[in-house]
Design a protein around this motif. Structure first.
Motif, PDB file in Angstrom:
ATOM      1  N   ILE A  29       0.870  -1.182   0.000  1.00 28.18           N
ATOM      2  CA  ILE A  29       0.000   0.000   0.000  1.00 28.18           C
ATOM      3  C   ILE A  29       0.902   1.226   0.000  1.00 28.18           C
ATOM      4  N   PRO A  30       0.771   2.105  -0.978  1.00 28.12           N
ATOM      5  CA  PRO A  30       1.648   3.277  -1.031  1.00 28.12           C
ATOM      6  C   PRO A  30       1.371   4.239   0.131  1.00 28.12           C
ATOM      7  N   THR A  31       2.369   5.058   0.443  1.00 29.64           N
ATOM      8  CA  THR A  31       2.198   6.100   1.455  1.00 29.64           C
ATOM      9  C   THR A  31       1.126   7.064   0.975  1.00 29.64           C
ATOM     10  N   LEU A  32       0.171   7.342   1.835  1.00 30.04           N
ATOM     11  CA  LEU A  32      -0.899   8.272   1.483  1.00 30.04           C
ATOM     12  C   LEU A  32      -0.531   9.666   1.993  1.00 30.04           C
ATOM     13  N   PRO A  33      -0.611  10.688   1.134  1.00 29.03           N
ATOM     14  CA  PRO A  33      -0.208  12.032   1.571  1.00 29.03           C
ATOM     15  C   PRO A  33      -1.099  12.585   2.675  1.00 29.03           C
ATOM     16  N   VAL A  34      -2.394  12.269   2.644  1.00 29.61           N
ATOM     17  CA  VAL A  34      -3.293  12.760   3.693  1.00 29.61           C
ATOM     18  C   VAL A  34      -4.560  11.907   3.705  1.00 29.61           C
ATOM     19  N   ILE A  35      -5.032  11.624   4.917  1.00 26.20           N
ATOM     20  CA  ILE A  35      -6.343  10.990   5.074  1.00 26.20           C
ATOM     21  C   ILE A  35      -7.104  11.784   6.119  1.00 26.20           C
ATOM     22  N   ASN A  36      -8.400  11.899   5.910  1.00 27.79           N
ATOM     23  CA  ASN A  36      -9.261  12.541   6.891  1.00 27.79           C
ATOM     24  C   ASN A  36      -9.835  11.430   7.755  1.00 27.79           C
ATOM     25  N   VAL A  37      -9.729  11.579   9.078  1.00 33.33           N
ATOM     26  CA  VAL A  37     -10.134  10.512   9.986  1.00 33.33           C
ATOM     27  C   VAL A  37     -11.166  11.012  10.998  1.00 33.33           C
ATOM     28  N   THR A  38     -11.873  10.055  11.573  1.00 31.79           N
ATOM     29  CA  THR A  38     -12.778  10.341  12.687  1.00 31.79           C
ATOM     30  C   THR A  38     -12.256   9.598  13.909  1.00 31.79           C
ATOM     31  N   GLU A  39     -12.855   9.870  15.045  1.00 33.13           N
ATOM     32  CA  GLU A  39     -12.441   9.218  16.291  1.00 33.13           C
ATOM     33  C   GLU A  39     -12.522   7.697  16.183  1.00 33.13           C
ATOM     34  N   ASP A  40     -13.508   7.202  15.451  1.00 32.87           N
ATOM     35  CA  ASP A  40     -13.713   5.761  15.347  1.00 32.87           C
ATOM     36  C   ASP A  40     -12.751   5.093  14.364  1.00 32.87           C
ATOM     37  N   ASP A  41     -12.087   5.870  13.509  1.00 34.24           N
ATOM     38  CA  ASP A  41     -11.204   5.311  12.485  1.00 34.24           C
ATOM     39  C   ASP A  41      -9.859   4.850  13.031  1.00 34.24           C
ATOM     40  N   ILE A  42      -9.391   5.476  14.095  1.00 33.21           N
ATOM     41  CA  ILE A  42      -8.022   5.227  14.538  1.00 33.21           C
ATOM     42  C   ILE A  42      -7.963   4.848  16.013  1.00 33.21           C
ATOM     43  N   LYS A  43      -6.912   4.095  16.330  1.00 30.97           N
ATOM     44  CA  LYS A  43      -6.668   3.708  17.718  1.00 30.97           C
ATOM     45  C   LYS A  43      -5.169   3.807  17.969  1.00 30.97           C
ATOM     46  N   PHE A  44      -4.785   4.543  19.000  1.00 30.93           N
ATOM     47  CA  PHE A  44      -3.378   4.683  19.371  1.00 30.93           C
ATOM     48  C   PHE A  44      -2.830   3.321  19.796  1.00 30.93           C
ATOM     49  N   ILE A  45      -1.621   3.015  19.304  1.00 30.94           N
ATOM     50  CA  ILE A  45      -0.955   1.767  19.675  1.00 30.94           C
ATOM     51  C   ILE A  45       0.285   2.050  20.514  1.00 30.94           C
ATOM     52  N   SER A  46       1.208   2.881  19.993  1.00 26.47           N
ATOM     53  CA  SER A  46       2.476   3.083  20.694  1.00 26.47           C
ATOM     54  C   SER A  46       3.253   4.249  20.085  1.00 26.47           C
ATOM     55  N   ILE A  47       4.362   4.559  20.721  1.00 24.09           N
ATOM     56  CA  ILE A  47       5.327   5.517  20.172  1.00 24.09           C
ATOM     57  C   ILE A  47       6.479   4.710  19.583  1.00 24.09           C
ATOM     58  N   LEU A  48       6.919   5.100  18.404  1.00 23.93           N
ATOM     59  CA  LEU A  48       8.032   4.430  17.733  1.00 23.93           C
ATOM     60  C   LEU A  48       9.235   5.360  17.728  1.00 23.93           C
ATOM     61  N   THR A  49      10.374   4.817  18.104  1.00 22.75           N
ATOM     62  CA  THR A  49      11.638   5.547  18.045  1.00 22.75           C
ATOM     63  C   THR A  49      12.454   4.946  16.905  1.00 22.75           C
ATOM     64  N   LYS A  50      12.844   5.781  15.950  1.00 14.62           N
ATOM     65  CA  LYS A  50      13.611   5.301  14.806  1.00 14.62           C
ATOM     66  C   LYS A  50      14.843   6.175  14.639  1.00 14.62           C
ATOM     67  N   LYS A  51      16.010   5.535  14.612  1.00 13.04           N
ATOM     68  CA  LYS A  51      17.260   6.270  14.437  1.00 13.04           C
ATOM     69  C   LYS A  51      17.268   6.920  13.055  1.00 13.04           C
ATOM     70  N   ILE A  52      17.643   8.187  12.984  1.00 15.36           N
ATOM     71  CA  ILE A  52      17.638   8.916  11.718  1.00 15.36           C
ATOM     72  C   ILE A  52      18.646   8.338  10.738  1.00 15.36           C
ATOM     73  N   ASN A  53      19.848   8.046  11.205  1.00 15.58           N
ATOM     74  CA  ASN A  53      20.890   7.480  10.346  1.00 15.58           C
ATOM     75  C   ASN A  53      21.280   6.126  10.915  1.00 15.58           C
ATOM     76  N   PRO A  54      20.586   5.057  10.513  1.00 14.16           N
ATOM     77  CA  PRO A  54      20.799   3.752  11.152  1.00 14.16           C
ATOM     78  C   PRO A  54      22.167   3.139  10.925  1.00 14.16           C
ATOM     79  N   SER A  55      22.982   3.689  10.047  1.00 17.45           N
ATOM     80  CA  SER A  55      24.305   3.110   9.798  1.00 17.45           C
ATOM     81  C   SER A  55      25.296   3.437  10.919  1.00 17.45           C
ATOM     82  N   ASP A  56      24.925   4.407  11.773  1.00 16.86           N
ATOM     83  CA  ASP A  56      25.824   4.769  12.890  1.00 16.86           C
ATOM     84  C   ASP A  56      25.788   3.751  14.000  1.00 16.86           C
TER      85      ASP A  56
END
Length: 173
Positions: A146-173
């Protein structure tokens, strides 16, 4: 833990986007929100953030141009309330948020601690943002076809929080 609404997720996203510029321990990391949308595990931006400010996309239907404008405090009431909470010293939530913003003794890997205290702080807020209910740059983490979608309009029922993700900006370090 209460179910987070769109305003809560916008406020959380603001905090996560502003944290790397305020705490050097997070400067090499992107912090993002993982949520469930239409049965898929996703990440995306609940606010547009540039130079420490919330921006809003305005579409010109006639020309097709997109203009970014800065939001003012009256539209970001919950975000402003969170900023003020960080200045108070009399609540556990403000002490913990202040700790993440001002301390270099926590490591970015400790996102569970960050998430717990950010959720505690958001639960204590009473105001709501008046921003569009959009999620920008939506990536489907469980289905790369599924391609990255530039924008979606959502309602309270559409989404559910799961977690915070930490991703290293330059993973080769």
């Amino acid at each position: 833990m209460k179910q987070l609404d769109i305003s809560d997720l916008q406020t959380m996203d603001f905090y996560l986007k502003s944290l790397p510029s305020r705490n050097s321990e997070f400067s090499d990391y992107n912090l993002s929100i993982i949520f469930q949308y239409s049965g898929h595990l996703c990440s995306g931006d609940f606010i547009l953030f540039k130079n420490g400010l919330v921006k809003k996309e305005l579409f010109d239907n006639f020309t097709g141009n997109v203009e970014l404008t800065f939001e003012n405090d009256k539209n970001t009431k919950e975000i402003e309330e969170l900023k003020l909470l960080g200045l108070k010293d009399n609540t556990p939530a403000s002490n913990e948020l202040s700790f993440h913003l001002n301390s270099s003794s926590r490591f970015p890997k400790d996102t569970i601690y960050l998430q717990k205290n950010l959720l505690l702080a958001i639960e204590s807020l009473n105001k709501k943002n008046e921003l569009p209910s959009n999620v920008y740059n939506v990536q489907f983490l469980d289905n790369k076809s599924i391609p990255t979608l530039p924008v979606i309009n959502v309602t309270e029922d559409d989404i559910k929080f799961i977690s915070i993700l930490t991703k290293k900006i330059n993973p080769s370090d």
